[in-house]
Scaffold this motif. Structure first.
Motif, PDB file in Angstrom:
ATOM      1  N   SER A 188       9.282   8.671   3.285  1.00  0.00           N
ATOM      2  CA  SER A 188       9.516   8.512   1.849  1.00  0.00           C
ATOM      3  C   SER A 188       8.461   7.569   1.296  1.00  0.00           C
ATOM      4  O   SER A 188       7.807   6.847   2.041  1.00  0.00           O
ATOM      5  CB  SER A 188      10.904   7.907   1.592  1.00  0.00           C
ATOM      6  OG  SER A 188      11.901   8.748   2.087  1.00  0.00           O
ATOM      7  N   VAL A 189       8.325   7.550  -0.010  1.00  0.00           N
ATOM      8  CA  VAL A 189       7.375   6.657  -0.651  1.00  0.00           C
ATOM      9  C   VAL A 189       8.075   5.967  -1.814  1.00  0.00           C
ATOM     10  O   VAL A 189       8.903   6.567  -2.492  1.00  0.00           O
ATOM     11  CB  VAL A 189       6.112   7.434  -1.113  1.00  0.00           C
ATOM     12  CG1 VAL A 189       6.445   8.449  -2.178  1.00  0.00           C
ATOM     13  CG2 VAL A 189       5.031   6.499  -1.587  1.00  0.00           C
ATOM     14  N   ILE A 190       7.755   4.690  -2.001  1.00  0.00           N
ATOM     15  CA  ILE A 190       8.308   3.945  -3.127  1.00  0.00           C
ATOM     16  C   ILE A 190       7.292   4.004  -4.255  1.00  0.00           C
ATOM     17  O   ILE A 190       6.122   3.666  -4.081  1.00  0.00           O
ATOM     18  CB  ILE A 190       8.608   2.480  -2.752  1.00  0.00           C
ATOM     19  CG1 ILE A 190       9.687   2.433  -1.668  1.00  0.00           C
ATOM     20  CG2 ILE A 190       9.041   1.680  -3.986  1.00  0.00           C
ATOM     21  CD1 ILE A 190       9.988   1.052  -1.144  1.00  0.00           C
ATOM     22  N   LEU A 191       7.751   4.469  -5.391  1.00  0.00           N
ATOM     23  CA  LEU A 191       6.902   4.598  -6.574  1.00  0.00           C
ATOM     24  C   LEU A 191       7.284   3.544  -7.596  1.00  0.00           C
ATOM     25  O   LEU A 191       8.439   3.156  -7.692  1.00  0.00           O
ATOM     26  CB  LEU A 191       7.078   5.991  -7.191  1.00  0.00           C
ATOM     27  CG  LEU A 191       6.825   7.174  -6.263  1.00  0.00           C
ATOM     28  CD1 LEU A 191       7.352   8.448  -6.885  1.00  0.00           C
ATOM     29  CD2 LEU A 191       5.357   7.287  -5.967  1.00  0.00           C
ATOM     30  N   GLY A 192       6.309   3.106  -8.377  1.00  0.00           N
ATOM     31  CA  GLY A 192       6.583   2.154  -9.448  1.00  0.00           C
ATOM     32  C   GLY A 192       6.357   0.714  -9.011  1.00  0.00           C
ATOM     33  O   GLY A 192       5.608   0.448  -8.078  1.00  0.00           O
ATOM     34  N   GLU A 193       7.024  -0.211  -9.671  1.00  0.00           N
ATOM     35  CA  GLU A 193       6.848  -1.635  -9.369  1.00  0.00           C
ATOM     36  C   GLU A 193       7.210  -1.926  -7.926  1.00  0.00           C
ATOM     37  O   GLU A 193       8.244  -1.503  -7.434  1.00  0.00           O
ATOM     38  CB  GLU A 193       7.720  -2.487 -10.298  1.00  0.00           C
ATOM     39  CG  GLU A 193       7.202  -2.549 -11.712  1.00  0.00           C
ATOM     40  CD  GLU A 193       8.054  -3.441 -12.601  1.00  0.00           C
ATOM     41  OE1 GLU A 193       9.012  -4.070 -12.130  1.00  0.00           O
ATOM     42  OE2 GLU A 193       7.736  -3.482 -13.794  1.00  0.00           O
ATOM     43  N   GLY A 194       6.331  -2.652  -7.246  1.00  0.00           N
ATOM     44  CA  GLY A 194       6.573  -2.972  -5.852  1.00  0.00           C
ATOM     45  C   GLY A 194       6.191  -1.851  -4.910  1.00  0.00           C
ATOM     46  O   GLY A 194       6.296  -1.977  -3.691  1.00  0.00           O
ATOM     47  N   GLY A 195       5.743  -0.740  -5.444  1.00  0.00           N
ATOM     48  CA  GLY A 195       5.311   0.405  -4.641  1.00  0.00           C
ATOM     49  C   GLY A 195       3.997   0.913  -5.185  1.00  0.00           C
ATOM     50  O   GLY A 195       3.276   0.199  -5.883  1.00  0.00           O
ATOM     51  N   ILE A 196       3.695   2.126  -4.895  1.00  0.00           N
ATOM     52  CA  ILE A 196       2.437   2.713  -5.353  1.00  0.00           C
ATOM     53  C   ILE A 196       2.692   3.516  -6.632  1.00  0.00           C
ATOM     54  O   ILE A 196       3.735   4.149  -6.773  1.00  0.00           O
ATOM     55  CB  ILE A 196       1.823   3.584  -4.238  1.00  0.00           C
ATOM     56  CG1 ILE A 196       0.409   4.013  -4.594  1.00  0.00           C
ATOM     57  CG2 ILE A 196       2.692   4.766  -3.908  1.00  0.00           C
ATOM     58  CD1 ILE A 196      -0.367   4.593  -3.444  1.00  0.00           C
ATOM     59  N   SER A 197       1.734   3.457  -7.536  1.00  0.00           N
ATOM     60  CA  SER A 197       1.892   4.233  -8.767  1.00  0.00           C
ATOM     61  C   SER A 197       1.612   5.704  -8.472  1.00  0.00           C
ATOM     62  O   SER A 197       0.824   6.029  -7.577  1.00  0.00           O
ATOM     63  CB  SER A 197       0.934   3.723  -9.847  1.00  0.00           C
ATOM     64  OG  SER A 197      -0.376   4.226  -9.637  1.00  0.00           O
ATOM     65  N   PRO A 198       2.241   6.608  -9.200  1.00  0.00           N
ATOM     66  CA  PRO A 198       1.983   8.034  -8.984  1.00  0.00           C
ATOM     67  C   PRO A 198       0.504   8.407  -9.112  1.00  0.00           C
ATOM     68  O   PRO A 198       0.006   9.245  -8.361  1.00  0.00           O
ATOM     69  CB  PRO A 198       2.833   8.715 -10.054  1.00  0.00           C
ATOM     70  CG  PRO A 198       3.954   7.761 -10.292  1.00  0.00           C
ATOM     71  CD  PRO A 198       3.325   6.399 -10.179  1.00  0.00           C
TER      72      PRO A 198
END
Length: 139
Positions: free
Chosen positions: A27-37
């Motif tokens: 899985s991938v975390i998108l948004g704040e604290g993760g990667i932007s799309p």
């Protein structure tokens, strides 16, 4: 027959989302604290072409020992802030012949890499460069 890909993005908390493709284990975390799309899109292009280049060089029986693909992108100021320029720099390690390396990159960019094709279809200028780092003891 075309391949159907399914996935989902689910709101996790605040401005974080978790994205997952059904058939994949990560899985991938998108948004704040993760990667932007949009940054993930750049990594997708780099990953797609890296896979192609390694596969092509191996089929050519070239002695590739390593590959790094560095990518940079410049986005438009206005919305939607799509990429207007993308540059890939391939660092190929091994005693790979220059003409074979160049051909592998060209095949990836002109024929095989679907992610690069999407970026080009959006109107972005996609450029690339490469260097070959030879094994020690070789000229």
């Amino acid at each position: 027959m075309s391949e159907e890909v399914r996935g989902k993005v689910e709101w996790f908390r605040d401005y974080q989302f978790i994205g997952k493709i059904e058939s994949d284990s990560c899985s991938v975390i998108l948004g704040e604290g993760g990667i932007s799309p949009m940054k993930l899109l750049l990594l997708s292009v780099a990953g797609c072409t890296a896979y192609d280049v390694v596969m092509i060089l191996k089929k050519m029986r070239e002695p590739i020992e390593g590959l790094e693909v560095r990518i940079s992108g410049e986005r438009r100021e206005e919305h939607p802030k799509i990429y207007k320029k993308v540059h890939l720099h391939y660092i190929i390690r091994g005693d790979v012949k220059e003409e074979k390396a160049k051909r592998a990159i060209e095949l990836s960019q002109d024929k095989y890499c679907s992610a690069s094709a999407h970026v080009k279809l959006s109107g972005a200028e996609l450029t690339y460069s490469y260097e070959i780092i030879r094994s020690e003891g070789m000229d």
